[in-house]
Write a protein that holds these residues in place. Structure first.
Motif, PDB file in Angstrom:
ATOM      1  N   ALA A 184       9.533-115.792  -6.563  1.00 42.67           N
ATOM      2  CA  ALA A 184       9.517-114.342  -6.794  1.00 42.67           C
ATOM      3  C   ALA A 184      10.132-113.584  -5.615  1.00 42.67           C
ATOM      4  CB  ALA A 184       8.084-113.874  -7.045  1.00 42.67           C
ATOM      5  N   LEU A 185       9.798-114.002  -4.398  1.00 45.66           N
ATOM      6  CA  LEU A 185      10.368-113.345  -3.215  1.00 45.66           C
ATOM      7  C   LEU A 185      11.882-113.519  -3.159  1.00 45.66           C
ATOM      8  CD1 LEU A 185       7.691-114.316  -0.532  1.00 45.66           C
ATOM      9  CD2 LEU A 185       8.115-112.031  -1.473  1.00 45.66           C
ATOM     10  N   ALA A 186      12.341-114.727  -3.459  1.00 44.98           N
ATOM     11  CA  ALA A 186      13.786-114.984  -3.449  1.00 44.98           C
ATOM     12  C   ALA A 186      14.485-114.195  -4.554  1.00 44.98           C
ATOM     13  CB  ALA A 186      14.054-116.479  -3.602  1.00 44.98           C
ATOM     14  N   ALA A 187      13.895-114.169  -5.743  1.00 45.91           N
ATOM     15  CA  ALA A 187      14.496-113.430  -6.854  1.00 45.91           C
ATOM     16  C   ALA A 187      14.599-111.944  -6.532  1.00 45.91           C
ATOM     17  CB  ALA A 187      13.685-113.643  -8.131  1.00 45.91           C
ATOM     18  N   SER A 188      13.601-111.412  -5.825  1.00 45.94           N
ATOM     19  CA  SER A 188      13.675-109.992  -5.465  1.00 45.94           C
ATOM     20  C   SER A 188      14.810-109.733  -4.470  1.00 45.94           C
ATOM     21  CB  SER A 188      12.343-109.492  -4.908  1.00 45.94           C
ATOM     22  OG  SER A 188      12.104-110.002  -3.616  1.00 45.94           O
ATOM     23  N   GLU A 189      15.076-110.678  -3.570  1.00 47.71           N
ATOM     24  CA  GLU A 189      16.211-110.532  -2.645  1.00 47.71           C
ATOM     25  C   GLU A 189      17.543-110.602  -3.398  1.00 47.71           C
ATOM     26  OE1 GLU A 189      16.326-110.017   0.946  1.00 47.71           O
ATOM     27  OE2 GLU A 189      14.354-109.321   0.304  1.00 47.71           O
ATOM     28  N   PHE A 190      17.641-111.506  -4.371  1.00 47.52           N
ATOM     29  CA  PHE A 190      18.862-111.582  -5.181  1.00 47.52           C
ATOM     30  C   PHE A 190      19.096-110.256  -5.903  1.00 47.52           C
ATOM     31  CE2 PHE A 190      18.550-116.221  -4.793  1.00 47.52           C
ATOM     32  CZ  PHE A 190      19.879-116.550  -4.629  1.00 47.52           C
ATOM     33  N   ARG A 191      18.032-109.699  -6.446  1.00 47.06           N
ATOM     34  CA  ARG A 191      18.152-108.424  -7.157  1.00 47.06           C
ATOM     35  C   ARG A 191      18.541-107.305  -6.195  1.00 47.06           C
ATOM     36  NH1 ARG A 191      13.522-106.043 -10.919  1.00 47.06           N
ATOM     37  NH2 ARG A 191      14.581-107.274 -12.474  1.00 47.06           N
ATOM     38  N   ARG A 192      17.901-107.275  -5.035  1.00 42.74           N
ATOM     39  CA  ARG A 192      18.173-106.230  -4.050  1.00 42.74           C
ATOM     40  C   ARG A 192      19.630-106.251  -3.592  1.00 42.74           C
ATOM     41  NH1 ARG A 192      16.756-104.946   1.729  1.00 42.74           N
ATOM     42  NH2 ARG A 192      16.622-107.159   2.140  1.00 42.74           N
ATOM     43  N   PHE A 193      20.183-107.459  -3.416  1.00 40.30           N
ATOM     44  CA  PHE A 193      21.564-107.597  -2.951  1.00 40.30           C
ATOM     45  C   PHE A 193      22.577-107.644  -4.101  1.00 40.30           C
ATOM     46  CE2 PHE A 193      19.413-108.595   0.919  1.00 40.30           C
ATOM     47  CZ  PHE A 193      20.281-108.195   1.905  1.00 40.30           C
ATOM     48  N   ARG A 194      22.080-107.582  -5.329  1.00 35.37           N
ATOM     49  CA  ARG A 194      22.939-107.571  -6.520  1.00 35.37           C
ATOM     50  C   ARG A 194      23.955-108.722  -6.523  1.00 35.37           C
ATOM     51  NH1 ARG A 194      22.230-102.201  -8.858  1.00 35.37           N
ATOM     52  NH2 ARG A 194      21.205-100.939  -7.288  1.00 35.37           N
ATOM     53  N   THR A 195      23.427-109.911  -6.347  1.00 29.44           N
ATOM     54  CA  THR A 195      24.267-111.102  -6.415  1.00 29.44           C
ATOM     55  C   THR A 195      23.620-112.094  -7.376  1.00 29.44           C
ATOM     56  OG1 THR A 195      25.482-112.736  -5.111  1.00 29.44           O
ATOM     57  CG2 THR A 195      23.224-112.274  -4.425  1.00 29.44           C
ATOM     58  N   THR A 196      24.360-113.078  -7.782  1.00 28.87           N
ATOM     59  CA  THR A 196      23.889-113.991  -8.818  1.00 28.87           C
ATOM     60  C   THR A 196      22.828-114.961  -8.301  1.00 28.87           C
ATOM     61  OG1 THR A 196      24.552-115.567 -10.518  1.00 28.87           O
ATOM     62  CG2 THR A 196      25.741-115.681  -8.435  1.00 28.87           C
ATOM     63  N   ILE A 197      21.892-115.257  -9.175  1.00 28.97           N
ATOM     64  CA  ILE A 197      20.865-116.257  -8.893  1.00 28.97           C
ATOM     65  C   ILE A 197      21.224-117.585  -9.566  1.00 28.97           C
ATOM     66  CG2 ILE A 197      19.391-115.749 -10.885  1.00 28.97           C
ATOM     67  CD1 ILE A 197      16.989-115.885  -8.938  1.00 28.97           C
ATOM     68  N   VAL A 198      22.261-117.564 -10.410  1.00 28.23           N
ATOM     69  CA  VAL A 198      22.683-118.753 -11.155  1.00 28.23           C
ATOM     70  C   VAL A 198      23.439-119.693 -10.212  1.00 28.23           C
ATOM     71  CG1 VAL A 198      24.024-119.588 -13.122  1.00 28.23           C
ATOM     72  CG2 VAL A 198      22.819-117.398 -13.271  1.00 28.23           C
ATOM     73  N   PRO A 199      22.997-120.948 -10.103  1.00 28.33           N
ATOM     74  CA  PRO A 199      23.552-121.870  -9.107  1.00 28.33           C
ATOM     75  C   PRO A 199      25.045-122.164  -9.216  1.00 28.33           C
ATOM     76  CG  PRO A 199      21.553-122.772 -10.057  1.00 28.33           C
ATOM     77  CD  PRO A 199      21.888-121.545 -10.839  1.00 28.33           C
ATOM     78  N   HIS A 200      25.605-122.198 -10.400  1.00 30.49           N
ATOM     79  CA  HIS A 200      27.006-122.599 -10.556  1.00 30.49           C
ATOM     80  C   HIS A 200      28.000-121.440 -10.426  1.00 30.49           C
ATOM     81  CE1 HIS A 200      25.698-126.567 -11.605  1.00 30.49           C
ATOM     82  NE2 HIS A 200      25.008-126.125 -12.628  1.00 30.49           N
ATOM     83  N   ARG A 201      27.495-120.264 -10.109  1.00 35.15           N
ATOM     84  CA  ARG A 201      28.387-119.102  -9.981  1.00 35.15           C
ATOM     85  C   ARG A 201      28.578-118.742  -8.515  1.00 35.15           C
ATOM     86  NH1 ARG A 201      25.849-115.420 -14.734  1.00 35.15           N
ATOM     87  NH2 ARG A 201      26.479-116.744 -16.456  1.00 35.15           N
ATOM     88  N   LEU A 210      26.104-112.853   0.928  1.00 35.58           N
ATOM     89  CA  LEU A 210      25.305-113.870   1.599  1.00 35.58           C
ATOM     90  C   LEU A 210      23.972-113.227   1.988  1.00 35.58           C
ATOM     91  CD1 LEU A 210      25.090-116.714   2.826  1.00 35.58           C
ATOM     92  CD2 LEU A 210      26.108-115.770   4.917  1.00 35.58           C
ATOM     93  N   ILE A 211      22.885-113.717   1.398  1.00 35.27           N
ATOM     94  CA  ILE A 211      21.564-113.153   1.669  1.00 35.27           C
ATOM     95  C   ILE A 211      20.975-113.864   2.882  1.00 35.27           C
ATOM     96  CG2 ILE A 211      19.262-112.714   0.766  1.00 35.27           C
ATOM     97  CD1 ILE A 211      20.483-112.898  -2.052  1.00 35.27           C
ATOM     98  N   GLN A 212      20.601-113.083   3.900  1.00 32.57           N
ATOM     99  CA  GLN A 212      20.015-113.643   5.115  1.00 32.57           C
ATOM    100  C   GLN A 212      18.722-112.929   5.503  1.00 32.57           C
ATOM    101  OE1 GLN A 212      22.936-114.470   8.308  1.00 32.57           O
ATOM    102  NE2 GLN A 212      24.436-113.566   6.929  1.00 32.57           N
ATOM    103  N   SER A 213      18.154-112.165   4.579  1.00 35.77           N
ATOM    104  CA  SER A 213      16.958-111.396   4.891  1.00 35.77           C
ATOM    105  C   SER A 213      15.784-111.882   4.046  1.00 35.77           C
ATOM    106  CB  SER A 213      17.215-109.911   4.625  1.00 35.77           C
ATOM    107  OG  SER A 213      17.511-109.714   3.251  1.00 35.77           O
ATOM    108  N   GLY A 214      14.619-111.295   4.302  1.00 35.62           N
ATOM    109  CA  GLY A 214      13.436-111.646   3.528  1.00 35.62           C
ATOM    110  C   GLY A 214      13.079-113.109   3.691  1.00 35.62           C
ATOM    111  N   ILE A 215      12.755-113.749   2.602  1.00 34.37           N
ATOM    112  CA  ILE A 215      12.361-115.159   2.615  1.00 34.37           C
ATOM    113  C   ILE A 215      13.512-116.060   3.056  1.00 34.37           C
ATOM    114  CG2 ILE A 215      12.880-115.626   0.186  1.00 34.37           C
ATOM    115  CD1 ILE A 215       9.834-116.909   2.170  1.00 34.37           C
ATOM    116  N   PHE A 216      14.735-115.564   2.951  1.00 32.51           N
ATOM    117  CA  PHE A 216      15.906-116.342   3.350  1.00 32.51           C
ATOM    118  C   PHE A 216      16.050-116.445   4.872  1.00 32.51           C
ATOM    119  CE2 PHE A 216      16.801-115.351  -1.019  1.00 32.51           C
ATOM    120  CZ  PHE A 216      17.330-116.538  -1.501  1.00 32.51           C
ATOM    121  N   THR A 217      15.199-115.771   5.628  1.00 29.56           N
ATOM    122  CA  THR A 217      15.176-115.982   7.082  1.00 29.56           C
ATOM    123  C   THR A 217      14.416-117.252   7.427  1.00 29.56           C
ATOM    124  OG1 THR A 217      13.168-114.652   7.399  1.00 29.56           O
ATOM    125  CG2 THR A 217      15.297-113.507   7.581  1.00 29.56           C
TER     126      THR A 217
END
Length: 149
Positions: free
Chosen positions: A52-69, A74-81
C-alpha cells in the motif's frame, strides 16, 4: 497471455500450492500453535502495508506500477528510501505469513523459490530499464538503497 506474467499471479500460484500442501498433505507437521498464527498475521499485514505504501508513491509520482512498462519517474522517497522493491518484499512477506498461518511446513522452500523467480523475471529486467533511462540517478539510488531490505 501477458497478464499471466505478473507478480500477483505468481504470488497467487505460490499461495495456491502452499494452501494445497497444508490442506491435502499436512504430514502431521505444524509450527506449534498460536505463535505461528500471530507471526503469520503480522507478516501478511506487514506485506500488505508495504504494498500500500509503495502503491501510494507510484500514484503520487504518476508513474506505472506495472513491471513490464517503462517508468516515467524514478521514485526515491517514502518506502523506497528503505527498499528498491517494497512491493516484491511485501509479496514475499505475504507468502511467508500464509505459510505460517496455514501450518504449511513443507511449503517453506517456496519462499526462496518465489524470491528467486521474482528477482529473475521482474527485478533484474526492471532495474536494467531504470539503469538505461535514469543512468547516474539510478546508480546513486542503488548505492544508498538495498534491493530488498
Amino acid at each position: 497471455m501477458k497478464w499471466i506474467d505478473l507478480p500477483p499471479v505468481w504470488l497467487l500460484a505460490f499461495l495456491g500450492v502452499a494452501w494445497a500442501q497444508a490442506t491435502y498433505l499436512p504430514m502431521w507437521l505444524d509450527f506449534g500453535g498460536a505463535w505461528s498464527d500471530l507471526v503469520g498475521g503480522l507478516l501478511v499485514g506487514g506485506g500488505v502495508l508495504l504494498i500500500a505504501l509503495a502503491a501510494s508513491e507510484f500514484r503520487r509520482f504518476r508513474t506505472t506500477i506495472v513491471p513490464h512498462r517503462d517508468a516515467e519517474r524514478l521514485i526515491q522517497s517514502g518506502i523506497f528510501t528503505r527498499s528498491r522493491n517494497p512491493i516484491y518484499l511485501g509479496d514475499a512477506l505475504i507468502l511467508a505469513g500464509f505459510i505460517l498461518r496455514w501450518d504449511a511446513v513443507l511449503a517453506l522452500p517456496l519462499i526462496p523459490v518465489f524470491v528467486w523467480i521474482i528477482e529473475k523475471r521482474f527485478i533484474i529486467p526492471e532495474e536494467d530499464r531504470l539503469r538505461r533511462k535514469f543512468r547516474m540517478d539510478f546508480a546513486k539510488y542503488c548505492e544508498k538503497t538495498r534491493r530488498w531490505v
